[in-house]
Enzyme design. Sequence first.
Site, PDB file in Angstrom:
ATOM      1  N   HIS D  56     -30.159  38.906  -6.199  1.00 27.79           N
ATOM      2  CA  HIS D  56     -29.129  38.270  -7.001  1.00 27.79           C
ATOM      3  C   HIS D  56     -29.262  36.742  -6.987  1.00 27.79           C
ATOM      4  O   HIS D  56     -29.122  36.098  -8.023  1.00 27.79           O
ATOM      5  CB  HIS D  56     -27.758  38.697  -6.467  1.00 27.79           C
ATOM      6  CG  HIS D  56     -26.622  38.203  -7.283  1.00 27.79           C
ATOM      7  ND1 HIS D  56     -26.110  38.920  -8.336  1.00 27.79           N
ATOM      8  CD2 HIS D  56     -25.916  37.049  -7.227  1.00 27.79           C
ATOM      9  CE1 HIS D  56     -25.142  38.232  -8.890  1.00 27.79           C
ATOM     10  NE2 HIS D  56     -24.991  37.089  -8.229  1.00 27.79           N
ATOM     11  N   HIS D 102     -20.774  42.256 -13.261  1.00 25.25           N
ATOM     12  CA  HIS D 102     -20.125  42.736 -12.040  1.00 25.25           C
ATOM     13  C   HIS D 102     -20.176  44.259 -12.064  1.00 25.25           C
ATOM     14  O   HIS D 102     -19.145  44.936 -12.013  1.00 25.25           O
ATOM     15  CB  HIS D 102     -18.701  42.200 -11.919  1.00 25.25           C
ATOM     16  CG  HIS D 102     -18.455  41.527 -10.613  1.00 25.25           C
ATOM     17  ND1 HIS D 102     -17.235  41.382 -10.037  1.00 25.25           N
ATOM     18  CD2 HIS D 102     -19.322  40.966  -9.733  1.00 25.25           C
ATOM     19  CE1 HIS D 102     -17.338  40.750  -8.892  1.00 25.25           C
ATOM     20  NE2 HIS D 102     -18.600  40.484  -8.682  1.00 25.25           N
ATOM     21  N   HIS D 104     -21.841  46.770 -10.036  1.00 23.83           N
ATOM     22  CA  HIS D 104     -21.628  47.639  -8.875  1.00 23.83           C
ATOM     23  C   HIS D 104     -20.193  47.576  -8.350  1.00 23.83           C
ATOM     24  O   HIS D 104     -19.579  48.613  -8.136  1.00 23.83           O
ATOM     25  CB  HIS D 104     -22.649  47.331  -7.779  1.00 23.83           C
ATOM     26  CG  HIS D 104     -24.060  47.637  -8.218  1.00 23.83           C
ATOM     27  ND1 HIS D 104     -25.050  46.694  -8.244  1.00 23.83           N
ATOM     28  CD2 HIS D 104     -24.604  48.777  -8.689  1.00 23.83           C
ATOM     29  CE1 HIS D 104     -26.164  47.256  -8.711  1.00 23.83           C
ATOM     30  NE2 HIS D 104     -25.921  48.522  -8.981  1.00 23.83           N
ATOM     31  N   GLN D 247     -13.558  42.699  -3.195  1.00 20.13           N
ATOM     32  CA  GLN D 247     -12.828  41.443  -3.336  1.00 20.13           C
ATOM     33  C   GLN D 247     -11.680  41.655  -4.307  1.00 20.13           C
ATOM     34  O   GLN D 247     -11.798  42.406  -5.261  1.00 20.13           O
ATOM     35  CB  GLN D 247     -13.735  40.355  -3.884  1.00 20.13           C
ATOM     36  CG  GLN D 247     -14.879  40.046  -2.983  1.00 20.13           C
ATOM     37  CD  GLN D 247     -16.161  40.030  -3.759  1.00 20.13           C
ATOM     38  OE1 GLN D 247     -16.846  41.019  -3.867  1.00 20.13           O
ATOM     39  NE2 GLN D 247     -16.483  38.889  -4.314  1.00 20.13           N
ATOM     40  N   GLU D 319     -17.357  36.221   0.400  1.00 20.35           N
ATOM     41  CA  GLU D 319     -17.317  36.033  -1.051  1.00 20.35           C
ATOM     42  C   GLU D 319     -15.882  35.972  -1.547  1.00 20.35           C
ATOM     43  O   GLU D 319     -15.568  36.444  -2.641  1.00 20.35           O
ATOM     44  CB  GLU D 319     -18.115  37.136  -1.742  1.00 20.35           C
ATOM     45  CG  GLU D 319     -19.593  37.017  -1.425  1.00 20.35           C
ATOM     46  CD  GLU D 319     -20.492  37.885  -2.295  1.00 20.35           C
ATOM     47  OE1 GLU D 319     -19.975  38.776  -2.994  1.00 20.35           O
ATOM     48  OE2 GLU D 319     -21.715  37.658  -2.260  1.00 20.35           O
ATOM     49  N   SER D 320     -15.011  35.415  -0.744  1.00 19.23           N
ATOM     50  CA  SER D 320     -13.629  35.225  -1.202  1.00 19.23           C
ATOM     51  C   SER D 320     -13.668  34.454  -2.515  1.00 19.23           C
ATOM     52  O   SER D 320     -14.504  33.577  -2.706  1.00 19.23           O
ATOM     53  CB  SER D 320     -12.825  34.435  -0.169  1.00 19.23           C
ATOM     54  OG  SER D 320     -12.600  35.232   0.966  1.00 19.23           O
ATOM     55  N   ASN D 538     -28.105  35.770 -16.573  1.00 18.84           N
ATOM     56  CA  ASN D 538     -27.916  36.440 -15.296  1.00 18.84           C
ATOM     57  C   ASN D 538     -28.766  37.704 -15.332  1.00 18.84           C
ATOM     58  O   ASN D 538     -28.952  38.301 -16.378  1.00 18.84           O
ATOM     59  CB  ASN D 538     -26.416  36.769 -15.164  1.00 18.84           C
ATOM     60  CG  ASN D 538     -26.088  37.523 -13.906  1.00 18.84           C
ATOM     61  OD1 ASN D 538     -25.742  38.701 -13.951  1.00 18.84           O
ATOM     62  ND2 ASN D 538     -26.185  36.871 -12.777  1.00 18.84           N
TER      63      ASN D 538
HETATM   64  N1  LIG Z   1     -31.717  36.017 -17.646  1.00 15.61           N
HETATM   65  C1  LIG Z   1     -31.603  34.699 -17.555  1.00 15.61           C
HETATM   66  N2  LIG Z   1     -31.962  33.915 -18.555  1.00 15.61           N
HETATM   67  C2  LIG Z   1     -31.791  32.595 -18.476  1.00 15.61           C
HETATM   68  N3  LIG Z   1     -31.273  31.973 -17.440  1.00 15.61           N
HETATM   69  C3  LIG Z   1     -30.896  32.695 -16.414  1.00 15.61           C
HETATM   70  C4  LIG Z   1     -31.042  34.096 -16.423  1.00 15.61           C
HETATM   71  N4  LIG Z   1     -30.573  34.582 -15.289  1.00 15.61           N
HETATM   72  C5  LIG Z   1     -30.127  33.524 -14.606  1.00 15.61           C
HETATM   73  N5  LIG Z   1     -30.330  32.376 -15.280  1.00 15.61           N
HETATM   74  C6  LIG Z   1     -29.928  31.047 -14.855  1.00 15.61           C
HETATM   75  O1  LIG Z   1     -30.232  30.895 -13.481  1.00 15.61           O
HETATM   76  C7  LIG Z   1     -29.199  30.142 -12.838  1.00 15.61           C
HETATM   77  C8  LIG Z   1     -28.663  30.894 -11.658  1.00 15.61           C
HETATM   78  O2  LIG Z   1     -27.934  31.989 -12.104  1.00 15.61           O
HETATM   79  P1  LIG Z   1     -26.774  32.617 -11.236  1.00 15.61           P
HETATM   80  O3  LIG Z   1     -27.294  32.830  -9.854  1.00 15.61           O
HETATM   81  O4  LIG Z   1     -26.235  33.787 -11.966  1.00 15.61           O
HETATM   82  O5  LIG Z   1     -25.766  31.404 -11.277  1.00 15.61           O
HETATM   83  P2  LIG Z   1     -24.395  31.274 -10.508  1.00 15.61           P
HETATM   84  O6  LIG Z   1     -24.732  31.167  -9.089  1.00 15.61           O
HETATM   85  O7  LIG Z   1     -23.817  30.032 -11.090  1.00 15.61           O
HETATM   86  O8  LIG Z   1     -23.602  32.490 -10.805  1.00 15.61           O
HETATM   87  C9  LIG Z   1     -28.166  29.859 -13.890  1.00 15.61           C
HETATM   88  O9  LIG Z   1     -28.417  28.587 -14.398  1.00 15.61           O
HETATM   89  C10 LIG Z   1     -28.435  30.870 -14.948  1.00 15.61           C
HETATM   90  O10 LIG Z   1     -28.010  30.417 -16.195  1.00 15.61           O
END
Ligand SMILES: Nc1ncnc2c1ncn2[C@@H]1O[C@H](COP(=O)(O)OP(=O)(O)O)[C@@H](O)[C@H]1O
Lengths: 229, 80, 80, 745
Positions: D56, D102, D104, D247, D319-320, D538
């Site tokens: 993740h 979200h 799971h 949570q 992860e609060s 994401n």
């Molecule tokens: N499939 C994707 N395409 C483009 N950018 C992505 C993708 N997955 C994640 N990112 C980018 O990678 C970064 C980290 O994502 P994420 O861990 O989900 O962020 P956060 O911790 O803010 O929730 C973010 O800038 C997100 O936009």
Amino acid sequence: MKTAVITFPGSNRQQDVMRALQQATGTAPAAVWHGDHELPAGTDLVVLPGGFSYGDYLRCGAIAGHAEIMTAVRAHAARGGYVLGICNGFQILVESGLLPGILMRNAGLRFICKMQHLQVATQNSDFTSLYKKGQVIKVCIAHGEGNYMADEHTITALEEQDRVAFRYCHADGTRTLGANPNGSINDIAGILSENRRVLGMMPHPENLIEDIMGGTDGRGLFASLAKAA
Amino acid sequence: MKARVTVTLKNGVLDPQGKAIEGALKALGVDGIKSVRQGKVFDIELSTKDAVKAEDALRQAGEKLLANTVIENFKVEIND
Amino acid sequence: MKARVTVTLKNGVLDPQGKAIEGALKALGVDGIKSVRQGKVFDIELSTKDAVKAEDALRQAGEKLLANTVIENFKVEIND
Amino acid sequence: MTSDTRKSDWNNPDITPDLVAQHGLKPDEYERILALIGRAPSLTELGIFSAMWNEHCSYKSSRLHLKGLPTKAPWVIQGPGENAGVIDIGDGLACIFKMESHNHPSFIEPYQGATTGVGGILRDVFTMGARPIACLNALRFGDPSHPRTRHLVSGVVAGIGGYGNSFGVPTVGGQVGFHERYNGNILVNAMAVGIARSDEIFYSAATGVGNPIVYLGSKTGRDGIHGATMASAEFDDASEEKRPTVQVGDPFAEKLLLEACLELMKTGSVIAIQDMGAAGLTCSAVEMGAKGNLGIELNLEHVPCREDGMTAYEMMLSESQERMLMVLDPAKREQAEAVFRKWALDFAVIGHTTDTLRFVIKHHGEVMADLPIKELGDEAPLYDRPYEETVPQAELDARKVPNTLSNRDALLKLLASSELCSKRWVWEQYDHLILGNTVQQPGGDAAIVRVEDGPKALALTSDVTPRYCEANPFEGGKQAVVEAWRNITAVGGLPLAITDNLNFGNPERPHAMGQFVGCLKGIGAACEALDFPVVSGNVSLYNETNGEGILPTPTIGGVGLLADYTKHATLAFKGEGQIIVLIGHTRGHLGQSIWLKEIAGQEKGAPPPVDLALERKTGDAIRPLIQAGDLTTVHDLSDGGLAVALAEMVMAGGIGAQIDALPQGIPVHAALFGEDQARYVAAVPGKSLKKLLQALDAAGVPHSAIGTTGGDALILPGEKPISVMELRNKHEGWLPKYMSGKDSA
Ligand SMILES: Nc1ncnc2c1ncn2[C@@H]1O[C@H](COP(=O)(O)OP(=O)(O)O)[C@@H](O)[C@H]1O
Ligand SMILES: [Mg+2]
């Protein structure tokens, strides 16, 4: 008309109602913080806006009913000032005793947001004077607990004193099955205080003030008020 | 000190949630349900060790806030 | 037969409601409040007169519907 | 002295292979840790690595392939890499948006899983200084007849509404789909969109040595500390009760946090800010330091806790929800703190920036972790997982598919299917009208949300057709993007950028990995061809149960711009006697169509091919007509093809239509229900027809007049009329009936 809109923690429709007030009165309403002790001098109308004050975590409006500013609001009402409570604002008014009855969970137990027709049940108030009695208006609703209820005695008094301001209905004005979105008694959507200067209502006239958003039937309420003072 | 305030609807006040749960229980096939009414409990920890004081504070809390005495009753229990 | 099912949050699960009420009680000046956690009670009337059966039905009700057992515990009491 | 305490702590817990495995780290990943720090990690350090190096947070399986996505355009202010993407929408304003899953948590506890999903994505947007103005979501559930489905739908929808409604943002769009491949693994993807001034955007990179690090928002509890803790006896104290990892969302706290953060940002005290999302304090602190080339030292005894006796390990992994971390300008501390006190939220200085490039965690003076901060992120494993391309399915010959129902009955059946029925039951539980800017409510092609008092507005949509992606990941990936682009175009918006939420199965299975790679290539190709870059997103992998993965589901969230919100199109027929024009090529492509699934009971064939050049040409011809006010009735064609689109236009306007000239040379049912891409239906009064046709001819886009609006029924060629009322009854009826439990599904 000098207007003031109160922000409680969790209020979220204050901008919407400010826009409507500004449109109707030509002046920006004062923004009042829940922790303040006084309303701005010369306030004619206080608005308790929609939202989820304090998360609506105990009963909707219950905690906000005890906020500092509510002492000033009660005094304002006692002096015969105008008070408008919309949605969460209506819930706060009943919880703080400014209006009778209570708002329970919607009969369907779900939050519901949609366009809704209302019958103007009385023209005899400074909130509704520019509508016609029996007129059907379209506004919207967005609530989970709008099921108005009160004891028989109170309901009789509300009806006999012509204090029901709005009732839910279909587009053609009928109140048959399915017109009432939350199960409220007598299809009540809004009620007036004895002096007819405090109005609590669940629907949101402030969201229907522009054609492009679905209609302008909500304007009448704010225009009525603007004319009153 | 620990206490519990229980808030229940007064007799005769309609309870849409209770009604819905009643229906759901019947639909689930739970046998012999005649009626359901829903209420709330508040489990409260207090700093005082004086049971009388605590009870007093909680009665106030019940009156002023925890219950809407137009439609609800409440009961205070001090646990230890 | 009358029974009560009490549903409370498991330890450690965030209780936004309790937190807000705690704040409100403090603001109201109710003395000595340390913490508040909110739960639910269901007052249930049953048609059976058999306490064992009733308890059984209500455990089922608790599991399946009244409590969210991922975050809540429940307790069944038969009153008479 | 510190070195002594370190030593005792490092040697203290036995970092057994079992414990390593419970932290989701593979043996070779653990070796990597040892090599990196030159010793065994402490327990807290192991926890930190597990948080930073899980799929993740580290994107270890996907990073390599994400690099291929187009992320740039002149209007992109910030592409992937920050909390959310940022695009310029002119007049000094920026639109900030992202989508996140979200999945799971929502399967375990649908209400809270969905609420915390919405809460998380809203924070990603307002942590950058934007006020959220809209939310969307994309939901996939199992087969309606699966025993858990109804419960999951009800909980997820209530949760999304519960959070957004209270927070006070309109939820204006989304998708809901059902398929048995989601029986054991539903998808809950939430998207948030906000507006900020383009010169007042806040980023996460820390600057300045010795600046205070401030904890903001709600208190820390033992929420969501991952499975490893629960499974290991060391952390399970004597208590009987298993610690729930679920949570709970607190939208009220989030609303206060929003207002407090936006007020705080105005004080000029914020040097950097980052929400605490997945892996809470760990991830946010490391990111702020690493991005700013600074070290971070935290003193955990200052962390506001909601429970007694929380350990460093627990605080670092909690992860609060509803929490933020910021680097503060020390000169402005008092002003900053006053804002948070006013909103009754926690404000605590818990550490400071350093010039050591180390991530140092102390608890009551004892060093619990001391790690190289850059390497925590940069040295995370990166996998080029083996993958296997999906074998494309053969084209399906529409003539060979038996047509057992009349087209009239087929249409009614499709309108009452779980896939195509009205989702009103869902979106009426979302406050979609709050803020008073919702020009196009749910139910249109794209939602339209006015920006402030206008005249600008955003067109917003979320799209993907998983069955296409399953049959051909590359074409399916392309299709998801073009559908978003088309939906924005159909309301008159200029498509600007997308966010994606890539939901796939287990990347360690070459087949699932192949689906991922294929879809990404398709998405990349479409974004490139349409000038529609990816600015945030994401990845959600491991969506499988008992070895079977979900349908590959790369959800695309699209954002477009309308210069003047009064100039837009909707799908409702607006008057009698208007000419109905079908725009684009109709070839009668039935492979992987809804018709094939629902009427013929088959899921096979190739999905409709996507011609990117044609798609662009067609949309670019239509959009200016809408923007000029010459075209007000437009609907794009997707699931269910022409017949379903026409039915939707009839229902929306309450005005019937007579169809009398279907495309020739293909079977009627294929013309009606085929899902060929790059198509729209428009309706115009006779006097405006010429202008429309001229514009289409000039662009070389095929078109044909197929009928006329009017009456109170939809009349398909050779079929009995279907009244508006019958259409609506079928279309609106299915979902409420299903959710009431009174259906036979
Ligand atoms: N499939 C994707 N395409 C483009 N950018 C992505 C993708 N997955 C994640 N990112 C980018 O990678 C970064 C980290 O994502 P994420 O861990 O989900 O962020 P956060 O911790 O803010 O929730 C973010 O800038 C997100 O936009
Ligand atoms: Mg983030």
